[in-house]
Design a protein around this motif. Sequence first.
Motif, PDB file in Angstrom:
ATOM      1  N   ASP A   1       0.820  -1.225   0.000  1.00  0.00           N
ATOM      2  CA  ASP A   1       0.000   0.000   0.000  1.00  0.00           C
ATOM      3  C   ASP A   1       0.849   1.267   0.000  1.00  0.00           C
ATOM      4  O   ASP A   1       0.381   2.318  -0.438  1.00  0.00           O
ATOM      5  CB  ASP A   1      -0.933   0.015   1.217  1.00  0.00           C
ATOM      6  CG  ASP A   1      -2.074  -0.975   1.071  1.00  0.00           C
ATOM      7  OD1 ASP A   1      -3.120  -0.762   1.692  1.00  0.00           O
ATOM      8  OD2 ASP A   1      -1.904  -1.968   0.331  1.00  0.00           O
ATOM      9  N   ARG A   2       2.078   1.203   0.482  1.00  0.00           N
ATOM     10  CA  ARG A   2       2.912   2.405   0.543  1.00  0.00           C
ATOM     11  C   ARG A   2       3.244   2.927  -0.856  1.00  0.00           C
ATOM     12  O   ARG A   2       3.651   4.077  -1.022  1.00  0.00           O
ATOM     13  CB  ARG A   2       4.194   2.160   1.327  1.00  0.00           C
ATOM     14  CG  ARG A   2       5.198   1.250   0.671  1.00  0.00           C
ATOM     15  CD  ARG A   2       6.509   1.185   1.467  1.00  0.00           C
ATOM     16  NE  ARG A   2       7.067   2.521   1.606  1.00  0.00           N
ATOM     17  CZ  ARG A   2       7.456   3.049   2.752  1.00  0.00           C
ATOM     18  NH1 ARG A   2       7.329   2.351   3.864  1.00  0.00           N
ATOM     19  NH2 ARG A   2       7.968   4.257   2.800  1.00  0.00           N
ATOM     20  N   PHE A   3       3.098   2.071  -1.880  1.00  0.00           N
ATOM     21  CA  PHE A   3       3.380   2.471  -3.261  1.00  0.00           C
ATOM     22  C   PHE A   3       2.107   2.844  -4.034  1.00  0.00           C
ATOM     23  O   PHE A   3       2.186   3.072  -5.242  1.00  0.00           O
ATOM     24  CB  PHE A   3       4.091   1.330  -4.007  1.00  0.00           C
ATOM     25  CG  PHE A   3       5.417   0.964  -3.422  1.00  0.00           C
ATOM     26  CD1 PHE A   3       6.497   1.826  -3.515  1.00  0.00           C
ATOM     27  CD2 PHE A   3       5.607  -0.243  -2.770  1.00  0.00           C
ATOM     28  CE1 PHE A   3       7.734   1.491  -2.979  1.00  0.00           C
ATOM     29  CE2 PHE A   3       6.833  -0.591  -2.230  1.00  0.00           C
ATOM     30  CZ  PHE A   3       7.900   0.280  -2.332  1.00  0.00           C
ATOM     31  N   LEU A   4       0.962   2.897  -3.354  1.00  0.00           N
ATOM     32  CA  LEU A   4      -0.317   3.063  -4.058  1.00  0.00           C
ATOM     33  C   LEU A   4      -0.867   4.465  -3.887  1.00  0.00           C
ATOM     34  O   LEU A   4      -0.868   5.018  -2.782  1.00  0.00           O
ATOM     35  CB  LEU A   4      -1.341   2.052  -3.541  1.00  0.00           C
ATOM     36  CG  LEU A   4      -0.929   0.564  -3.547  1.00  0.00           C
ATOM     37  CD1 LEU A   4      -2.061  -0.288  -3.006  1.00  0.00           C
ATOM     38  CD2 LEU A   4      -0.524   0.137  -4.935  1.00  0.00           C
ATOM     39  N   SER A   5      -1.388   5.010  -4.980  1.00  0.00           N
ATOM     40  CA  SER A   5      -2.181   6.233  -4.889  1.00  0.00           C
ATOM     41  C   SER A   5      -3.564   5.863  -4.348  1.00  0.00           C
ATOM     42  O   SER A   5      -3.920   4.679  -4.246  1.00  0.00           O
ATOM     43  CB  SER A   5      -2.301   6.880  -6.264  1.00  0.00           C
ATOM     44  OG  SER A   5      -3.015   6.003  -7.140  1.00  0.00           O
ATOM     45  N   LYS A   6      -4.371   6.837  -3.981  1.00  0.00           N
ATOM     46  CA  LYS A   6      -5.712   6.552  -3.445  1.00  0.00           C
ATOM     47  C   LYS A   6      -6.571   5.768  -4.433  1.00  0.00           C
ATOM     48  O   LYS A   6      -7.222   4.783  -4.046  1.00  0.00           O
ATOM     49  CB  LYS A   6      -6.392   7.843  -3.029  1.00  0.00           C
ATOM     50  CG  LYS A   6      -5.761   8.488  -1.792  1.00  0.00           C
ATOM     51  CD  LYS A   6      -6.512   9.745  -1.390  1.00  0.00           C
ATOM     52  CE  LYS A   6      -5.893  10.360  -0.132  1.00  0.00           C
ATOM     53  NZ  LYS A   6      -6.576  11.608   0.285  1.00  0.00           N
ATOM     54  N   PRO A   7      -6.624   6.137  -5.728  1.00  0.00           N
ATOM     55  CA  PRO A   7      -7.428   5.332  -6.675  1.00  0.00           C
ATOM     56  C   PRO A   7      -6.930   3.890  -6.801  1.00  0.00           C
ATOM     57  O   PRO A   7      -7.735   2.959  -6.875  1.00  0.00           O
ATOM     58  CB  PRO A   7      -7.270   6.098  -7.998  1.00  0.00           C
ATOM     59  CG  PRO A   7      -6.956   7.504  -7.597  1.00  0.00           C
ATOM     60  CD  PRO A   7      -6.130   7.371  -6.366  1.00  0.00           C
ATOM     61  N   PHE A   8      -5.607   3.709  -6.813  1.00  0.00           N
ATOM     62  CA  PHE A   8      -5.049   2.368  -6.932  1.00  0.00           C
ATOM     63  C   PHE A   8      -5.388   1.557  -5.681  1.00  0.00           C
ATOM     64  O   PHE A   8      -5.732   0.369  -5.744  1.00  0.00           O
ATOM     65  CB  PHE A   8      -3.533   2.475  -7.110  1.00  0.00           C
ATOM     66  CG  PHE A   8      -2.876   1.225  -7.655  1.00  0.00           C
ATOM     67  CD1 PHE A   8      -3.571   0.013  -7.773  1.00  0.00           C
ATOM     68  CD2 PHE A   8      -1.542   1.242  -8.053  1.00  0.00           C
ATOM     69  CE1 PHE A   8      -2.961  -1.118  -8.260  1.00  0.00           C
ATOM     70  CE2 PHE A   8      -0.924   0.101  -8.548  1.00  0.00           C
ATOM     71  CZ  PHE A   8      -1.642  -1.081  -8.654  1.00  0.00           C
ATOM     72  N   ARG A   9      -5.350   2.195  -4.487  1.00  0.00           N
ATOM     73  CA  ARG A   9      -5.662   1.493  -3.247  1.00  0.00           C
ATOM     74  C   ARG A   9      -7.136   1.060  -3.232  1.00  0.00           C
ATOM     75  O   ARG A   9      -7.468  -0.042  -2.772  1.00  0.00           O
ATOM     76  CB  ARG A   9      -5.347   2.382  -2.038  1.00  0.00           C
ATOM     77  CG  ARG A   9      -5.466   1.639  -0.694  1.00  0.00           C
ATOM     78  CD  ARG A   9      -5.058   2.507   0.480  1.00  0.00           C
ATOM     79  NE  ARG A   9      -3.637   2.826   0.455  1.00  0.00           N
ATOM     80  CZ  ARG A   9      -3.139   4.033   0.224  1.00  0.00           C
ATOM     81  NH1 ARG A   9      -3.975   5.049   0.013  1.00  0.00           N
ATOM     82  NH2 ARG A   9      -1.842   4.241   0.210  1.00  0.00           N
ATOM     83  N   ARG A  10      -8.025   1.947  -3.702  1.00  0.00           N
ATOM     84  CA  ARG A  10      -9.457   1.576  -3.753  1.00  0.00           C
ATOM     85  C   ARG A  10      -9.664   0.374  -4.665  1.00  0.00           C
ATOM     86  O   ARG A  10     -10.445  -0.533  -4.343  1.00  0.00           O
ATOM     87  CB  ARG A  10     -10.286   2.767  -4.235  1.00  0.00           C
ATOM     88  CG  ARG A  10     -10.479   3.850  -3.179  1.00  0.00           C
ATOM     89  CD  ARG A  10     -11.600   4.801  -3.570  1.00  0.00           C
ATOM     90  NE  ARG A  10     -11.285   5.516  -4.793  1.00  0.00           N
ATOM     91  CZ  ARG A  10     -10.693   6.713  -4.842  1.00  0.00           C
ATOM     92  NH1 ARG A  10     -10.338   7.305  -3.709  1.00  0.00           N
ATOM     93  NH2 ARG A  10     -10.452   7.304  -5.988  1.00  0.00           N
ATOM     94  N   MET A  11      -8.974   0.373  -5.812  1.00  0.00           N
ATOM     95  CA  MET A  11      -9.112  -0.754  -6.727  1.00  0.00           C
ATOM     96  C   MET A  11      -8.620  -2.047  -6.068  1.00  0.00           C
ATOM     97  O   MET A  11      -9.246  -3.111  -6.188  1.00  0.00           O
ATOM     98  CB  MET A  11      -8.309  -0.483  -8.003  1.00  0.00           C
ATOM     99  CG  MET A  11      -8.538  -1.529  -9.107  1.00  0.00           C
ATOM    100  SD  MET A  11      -7.263  -1.534 -10.373  1.00  0.00           S
ATOM    101  CE  MET A  11      -6.015  -2.503  -9.545  1.00  0.00           C
ATOM    102  N   LEU A  12      -7.538  -1.960  -5.320  1.00  0.00           N
ATOM    103  CA  LEU A  12      -6.998  -3.137  -4.657  1.00  0.00           C
ATOM    104  C   LEU A  12      -7.929  -3.608  -3.539  1.00  0.00           C
ATOM    105  O   LEU A  12      -8.118  -4.826  -3.342  1.00  0.00           O
ATOM    106  CB  LEU A  12      -5.602  -2.817  -4.099  1.00  0.00           C
ATOM    107  CG  LEU A  12      -4.692  -4.024  -3.815  1.00  0.00           C
ATOM    108  CD1 LEU A  12      -4.422  -4.800  -5.086  1.00  0.00           C
ATOM    109  CD2 LEU A  12      -3.386  -3.548  -3.180  1.00  0.00           C
ATOM    110  N   ASP A  13      -8.530  -2.672  -2.808  1.00  0.00           N
ATOM    111  CA  ASP A  13      -9.490  -3.047  -1.757  1.00  0.00           C
ATOM    112  C   ASP A  13     -10.655  -3.837  -2.360  1.00  0.00           C
ATOM    113  O   ASP A  13     -11.080  -4.858  -1.797  1.00  0.00           O
ATOM    114  CB  ASP A  13     -10.027  -1.795  -1.064  1.00  0.00           C
ATOM    115  CG  ASP A  13      -8.966  -1.118  -0.198  1.00  0.00           C
ATOM    116  OD1 ASP A  13      -9.127   0.090   0.105  1.00  0.00           O
ATOM    117  OD2 ASP A  13      -7.963  -1.776   0.166  1.00  0.00           O
TER     118      ASP A  13
END
Length: 627
Positions: free
Chosen positions: A220-232
């Motif tokens: 998660d430390r390498f993720l932008s907010k949109p990328f984190r939402r997609m991963l969630d």
Amino acid sequence: MPRNTSRDNTDEILRLTMEGTSAVVGEAFFRSLVRHLAEALQVRYAFISEFTQLKSRVRILAFWPDDKAPDGFEYDLEHTPCEQVLGGEMRFYPSGVQQLFPEEVGLVELGVESYLAIPLTNAAGEVLGHLAMMNDRAMENHPRDMSVFKIFGARAAAELERKWTDDALQASEQRLAAILDSAMDAIITMDETRRITLFNNAAERVFGCAAAWALGQPFDRFLSKPFRRMLDEYFTSPKDQVWAPEGLTALRANGEEFQIEATLSPVQVRGERLYTVILRDINDRRRAEEELNRLKLERHYLREQAFGRDDFQNILGRCPAMQKVFADIREVAPTNATVLLNGETGTGKELIARAIHDLSPRHDKILVKMNCAALPSELIESELLGHEKGAFTGATAQRKGRFELADGGTLFLDEVGELSLPAQAKLLRVLEEHEFERVGGARTIRVDVRVIAATNRNLEDMVREGSFRADLYYRLHIFPVRVPPLRERKADIPLLTEHFLAGFGRQLAKPLGEMSRRSMERLMMYDWPGNVRELRNVLERAAILAKGPIIDVDDLIVANHLPQPHEFTATTLAEVERAHIKQVLERAHWVIEGNQGAAVMLGMNPSTLRFRIQKLGIKRPQSEPAA
């Protein structure tokens, strides 16, 4: 410290320590240094550490006694006495250190009562590690022992910086190999807790961090907010594969956001569910080309730092005269022949002696140095041969001389022409018979020592005058090497200038570029009576005064640095001005205007210079062309 060591004993320990560690590097050096530190200051434990990549852990490079902690042992800094030291502060706990750091169980196991440590920094001030010593008794704050400890720290810091340079070179070459292998896509594997378990070479390049640092970190430390939402969403309702086209972004290790395209897919490995992200930087191709060029330059720079700019440890020279010196070094180094280096002060004779030793079969033994001009004549014999206790007033203990210390290695005698006639006789005997007796002693000691001598005097003239023994001269003159003065190798001045300015730029943290053309011309015109040493001093002064990347050496820096007294005999201000202007005019061949004219050299308007020439009555010789 446990006790305040005497001056004589401390100086002896420091001398033996510096000479005993000069021939070793890396792990052997660190082990030797901590042992000498513990013995010099009479403490139970001493160790050297370096930061790991996490910066919250350190790695032990050497520990004394060496059975108490293995080399390479790592530990977390938190709640240890080392924590503040590695933040850049020297720390001293004279007693009660266990009570101050109750969570550090290692202090209890070792029975530590007191603690002293100093940070080890590089030339830029960055903390690389620390040197520490601990004792099972209380320490006292003796200023002299503190000075000794700081000397050990400075020596350890220099070797640790060299080690980090070597490590950086290896890391740079690995990154360069990854790019050349065309690994364009970053591949990251994470477990069900989203912690990274695989981080390939391309991922190192894309995210700007090492795999060793990234492994075990949350992705998660390498993720932008949109990328984190997609991963969630994906972890909530896993699918076989998810494609994330352009428009999605990720974060580099330094926080920089960049556009990506990526795929996410699950995989089963030995019953464990893992998730693989294949990610591409959209602008990767352009950056890969830029990175390739940058890493090639970095690799070249690091190689220069690690190995020097030639085979002779920072002896720089491309002119024929220096190439002849290099050829002589290659010829004589593999032999045991005595070498006599002839050259003016400041030409680098000590560097050449070091190169001969390093390229000889004795390179794994010690190189012992002695400046014959730096000691009173009555002490030189004791320094060379050593003395027994009570041999003379002040000889309170037995002392080994330089020949004993250099046994099996090399002895460099600088300024050998300064030896007294009695000392010359003693030296000749050792060279001829390989044996001697200490001052005040009767036991004959045999040694195997190669001698390299150096002088800036004409020994042949001294032989004719009777101040130097002819037999010793012929014994030293087996393989003479003439070291040319800088005025005979002016073609090397640009190379030397570039080398020195690069070093001063790093030391001063200044973006130093290159010399202005006018300044370089002035450097080339000067005769440099102080040779390379004088050039280095002039450039250091210019670097300190520099206001921007272009370095300018005004005429006074060169002309007034070590002036030659025969050039100026004037007494009044007008006479001094007249002599100086005339000297510059002669140097410029009486040309006043233009880039190489006297007006530019003097920093004056041409019309102003003509006025001063007329007022001071300066006449051009008839043979010179008109200005």
